[in-house]
Design a protein around this motif. Structure first.
Motif, PDB file in Angstrom:
ATOM      1  N   GLU A   5      -4.873   0.712  15.936  1.00 56.28           N
ATOM      2  CA  GLU A   5      -4.189   1.951  15.072  1.00 56.28           C
ATOM      3  C   GLU A   5      -3.038   2.197  14.602  1.00 56.28           C
ATOM      4  OE1 GLU A   5      -5.866   5.410  17.099  1.00 56.28           O
ATOM      5  OE2 GLU A   5      -7.935   4.652  16.899  1.00 56.28           O
ATOM      6  N   ALA A   6      -2.164   1.800  15.769  1.00 57.94           N
ATOM      7  CA  ALA A   6      -0.537   1.850  15.162  1.00 57.94           C
ATOM      8  C   ALA A   6      -0.340   0.784  14.196  1.00 57.94           C
ATOM      9  CB  ALA A   6       0.282   1.366  16.530  1.00 57.94           C
ATOM     10  N   ALA A   7      -1.110  -0.514  14.195  1.00 53.58           N
ATOM     11  CA  ALA A   7      -0.721  -1.528  13.263  1.00 53.58           C
ATOM     12  C   ALA A   7      -1.242  -0.703  11.686  1.00 53.58           C
ATOM     13  CB  ALA A   7      -1.524  -2.657  13.273  1.00 53.58           C
ATOM     14  N   GLN A   8      -1.973   0.224  11.698  1.00 57.45           N
ATOM     15  CA  GLN A   8      -2.627   0.928  10.747  1.00 57.45           C
ATOM     16  C   GLN A   8      -2.049   2.304  10.289  1.00 57.45           C
ATOM     17  OE1 GLN A   8      -6.343  -0.486   8.517  1.00 57.45           O
ATOM     18  NE2 GLN A   8      -4.780  -1.891   8.301  1.00 57.45           N
ATOM     19  N   PRO A   9      -0.745   2.463  10.322  1.00 54.44           N
ATOM     20  CA  PRO A   9      -0.232   3.839  10.447  1.00 54.44           C
ATOM     21  C   PRO A   9      -0.630   4.711   9.003  1.00 54.44           C
ATOM     22  CG  PRO A   9       1.613   2.236   9.634  1.00 54.44           C
ATOM     23  CD  PRO A   9       0.259   1.677   9.994  1.00 54.44           C
ATOM     24  N   LEU A  10      -1.127   3.987   7.851  1.00 56.86           N
ATOM     25  CA  LEU A  10      -1.594   4.820   6.790  1.00 56.86           C
ATOM     26  C   LEU A  10      -2.977   4.787   6.471  1.00 56.86           C
ATOM     27  CD1 LEU A  10       1.484   4.330   4.173  1.00 56.86           C
ATOM     28  CD2 LEU A  10       1.179   6.054   5.941  1.00 56.86           C
ATOM     29  N   LYS A  11      -3.744   4.557   7.423  1.00 51.99           N
ATOM     30  CA  LYS A  11      -5.256   4.310   7.326  1.00 51.99           C
ATOM     31  C   LYS A  11      -5.870   5.483   6.590  1.00 51.99           C
ATOM     32  CE  LYS A  11      -9.346   2.759   9.489  1.00 51.99           C
ATOM     33  NZ  LYS A  11      -9.576   1.740   8.555  1.00 51.99           N
ATOM     34  N   GLY A  12      -6.445   5.053   5.467  1.00 48.76           N
ATOM     35  CA  GLY A  12      -7.143   5.803   4.634  1.00 48.76           C
ATOM     36  C   GLY A  12      -6.378   6.776   3.715  1.00 48.76           C
ATOM     37  N   VAL A  13      -4.953   6.604   3.734  1.00 51.95           N
ATOM     38  CA  VAL A  13      -4.224   7.504   2.811  1.00 51.95           C
ATOM     39  C   VAL A  13      -4.118   6.843   1.597  1.00 51.95           C
ATOM     40  CG1 VAL A  13      -1.626   8.368   2.609  1.00 51.95           C
ATOM     41  CG2 VAL A  13      -2.655   8.125   5.000  1.00 51.95           C
ATOM     42  N   ARG A  14      -4.286   7.798   0.526  1.00 54.03           N
ATOM     43  CA  ARG A  14      -4.127   7.319  -0.836  1.00 54.03           C
ATOM     44  C   ARG A  14      -3.040   7.129  -1.265  1.00 54.03           C
ATOM     45  NH1 ARG A  14      -7.973  12.009  -2.667  1.00 54.03           N
ATOM     46  NH2 ARG A  14      -6.574  13.089  -1.285  1.00 54.03           N
ATOM     47  N   VAL A  15      -2.532   6.225  -1.772  1.00 48.77           N
ATOM     48  CA  VAL A  15      -0.899   5.688  -2.185  1.00 48.77           C
ATOM     49  C   VAL A  15      -0.978   5.216  -3.541  1.00 48.77           C
ATOM     50  CG1 VAL A  15       1.279   4.569  -1.750  1.00 48.77           C
ATOM     51  CG2 VAL A  15      -0.067   5.365   0.108  1.00 48.77           C
ATOM     52  N   LEU A  16      -0.347   5.880  -4.458  1.00 48.90           N
ATOM     53  CA  LEU A  16       0.045   5.269  -5.984  1.00 48.90           C
ATOM     54  C   LEU A  16       1.219   4.802  -6.119  1.00 48.90           C
ATOM     55  CD1 LEU A  16      -0.828   5.413  -8.968  1.00 48.90           C
ATOM     56  CD2 LEU A  16      -0.079   7.667  -8.920  1.00 48.90           C
ATOM     57  N   ILE A  17       1.388   3.793  -6.644  1.00 42.79           N
ATOM     58  CA  ILE A  17       2.662   3.159  -6.762  1.00 42.79           C
ATOM     59  C   ILE A  17       2.605   2.718  -8.279  1.00 42.79           C
ATOM     60  CG2 ILE A  17       4.337   1.149  -6.096  1.00 42.79           C
ATOM     61  CD1 ILE A  17       2.351   1.447  -3.563  1.00 42.79           C
ATOM     62  N   THR A  18       4.029   2.940  -8.931  1.00 39.88           N
ATOM     63  CA  THR A  18       4.354   2.383  -9.990  1.00 39.88           C
ATOM     64  C   THR A  18       5.357   1.151 -10.127  1.00 39.88           C
ATOM     65  OG1 THR A  18       6.211   3.629 -10.904  1.00 39.88           O
ATOM     66  CG2 THR A  18       4.038   4.491 -11.398  1.00 39.88           C
ATOM     67  N   SER A  19       5.161   0.009 -10.931  1.00 42.28           N
ATOM     68  CA  SER A  19       6.015  -1.080 -10.751  1.00 42.28           C
ATOM     69  C   SER A  19       6.412  -1.785 -11.797  1.00 42.28           C
ATOM     70  CB  SER A  19       5.553  -1.967  -9.590  1.00 42.28           C
ATOM     71  OG  SER A  19       6.313  -2.976  -9.173  1.00 42.28           O
ATOM     72  N   GLY A  20       7.410  -2.473 -12.056  1.00 40.95           N
ATOM     73  CA  GLY A  20       7.753  -3.462 -13.034  1.00 40.95           C
ATOM     74  C   GLY A  20       8.459  -2.582 -14.233  1.00 40.95           C
ATOM     75  N   PRO A  21       8.790  -3.281 -15.150  1.00 39.21           N
ATOM     76  CA  PRO A  21       9.439  -2.634 -16.361  1.00 39.21           C
ATOM     77  C   PRO A  21       8.290  -2.159 -17.253  1.00 39.21           C
ATOM     78  CG  PRO A  21       8.999  -5.202 -16.955  1.00 39.21           C
ATOM     79  CD  PRO A  21       8.495  -4.714 -15.427  1.00 39.21           C
ATOM     80  N   THR A  22       8.658  -1.457 -18.506  1.00 36.66           N
ATOM     81  CA  THR A  22       7.297  -1.234 -19.428  1.00 36.66           C
ATOM     82  C   THR A  22       7.898  -2.046 -20.772  1.00 36.66           C
ATOM     83  OG1 THR A  22       8.634   0.967 -20.380  1.00 36.66           O
ATOM     84  CG2 THR A  22       6.935   1.059 -18.560  1.00 36.66           C
ATOM     85  N   HIS A  23       7.091  -2.278 -21.541  1.00 34.29           N
ATOM     86  CA  HIS A  23       7.381  -2.692 -22.885  1.00 34.29           C
ATOM     87  C   HIS A  23       7.219  -1.944 -24.014  1.00 34.29           C
ATOM     88  CE1 HIS A  23       7.272  -7.346 -21.768  1.00 34.29           C
ATOM     89  NE2 HIS A  23       7.856  -6.819 -20.790  1.00 34.29           N
TER      90      HIS A  23
END
Ligand code: CTP
Ligand code: CA
Length: 228
Positions: A5-23
């Motif tokens: 459990e300690a190794a999965q501190p965000l278990k089931g948490v929905r995370v959205l990430i944007t990355s990179g450049p845009t063109h």
């Protein structure tokens, strides 16, 4: 079991990430871009997935490997990125690591712009792109409970980041020194200062993977009520 459990501190948490450049297209064969590699955003997505989160990664065009265990939505322009982000809501945590182009070409050609003997060179008119982070942070419905932005700065790093925190309405800013002496964009290391309502925390210069791990740590702590 406890250590799992300690190794999965965000278990089931929905995370959205944007990355990179845009063109941003100039015409069907040309575009405006920037030096973002996507390494930091992708590293955060990978770290969040390892922490047990349900991750959606909205990525501009990059040359890094797709992280595993992550839903990836590939986009090109800022407007496409905003649409993909809105599509991914609701989430528990939203992290905006993309280097979104601030402007797009207003008069983008539908056909390839051709040289014509004796004629003047083309002029590009720019119009401002939507601010994806600010749009999401200011939503009245489905605003993620924790909205995190980056601030790429070459000078007055903390002052500019505090200003962005207030203006964009987000909860945390990872202020990122991209001055040539320190953290040139596209490199493998990052020097971060975490700016929150509670103050400023200076992180050591470290790899983008280490930055990702530290951020996931702070997010897990915040969700456990340690701080926000
Ligand atoms: N951002 C965004 N959409 C934009 C511009 C920026 O979502 N159109 C997000 C970035 O992903 C980042 C944060 O806003 O999390 C700050 O980006 P930055 O480029 O540092 O800030 P700007 O407001 O664009 O200001 P400037 O480039 O003039 O410093
Ligand atoms: Ca910008």
């Amino acid at each position: 079991l406890l250590s799992l459990e300690a190794a999965q501190p965000l278990k089931g948490v929905r995370v959205l990430i944007t990355s990179g450049p845009t063109h941003e297209p100039i015409d069907p064969v040309r575009y405006i871009a920037n030096r973002s590699s996507g390494k930091q955003g992708h590293a955060i997505a990978a770290a969040a997935a390892r922490a047990g989160a349900e991750v959606t990664l909205v990525s501009g065009p990059v040359n890094v490997l797709d992280p595993t265990g992550v839903k990836i939505v590939k986009v090109e322009s800022a407007r496409d990125m905003l649409a993909a982000v809105e599509q991914a809501l609701p989430v528990d945590v939203a992290i905006f690591a993309a280097a979104v182009a601030d402007w797009r070409v207003a008069n983008a050609g539908e056909q390839k712009i051709k040289k014509k003997a004796g004629q003047s060179t083309p002029e590009l008119a720019l119009v401002e792109n939507p601010d994806i982070l600010s749009t999401i942070a200011h939503r009245t419905q489905q605003r993620p409970p924790l909205v995190i932005g980056f601030a790429a700065e070459t000078e007055n790093v903390v002052a500019n980041a505090k200003d962005k925190l207030a203006r964009k309405g987000c909860d945390w800013i990872l202020a990122n020194d991209v001055s040539p002496a320190t953290g040139i964009m596209g490199g493998d290391r990052n020097t971060i200062q975490l700016v929150t309502g509670a103050g400023v925390e200076a992180w050591p210069t470290q790899s983008k993977e280490e930055v990702a791990a530290m951020l996931i740590d702070r997010i897990a702590a915040a969700r456990n009520g340690a701080k926000k």
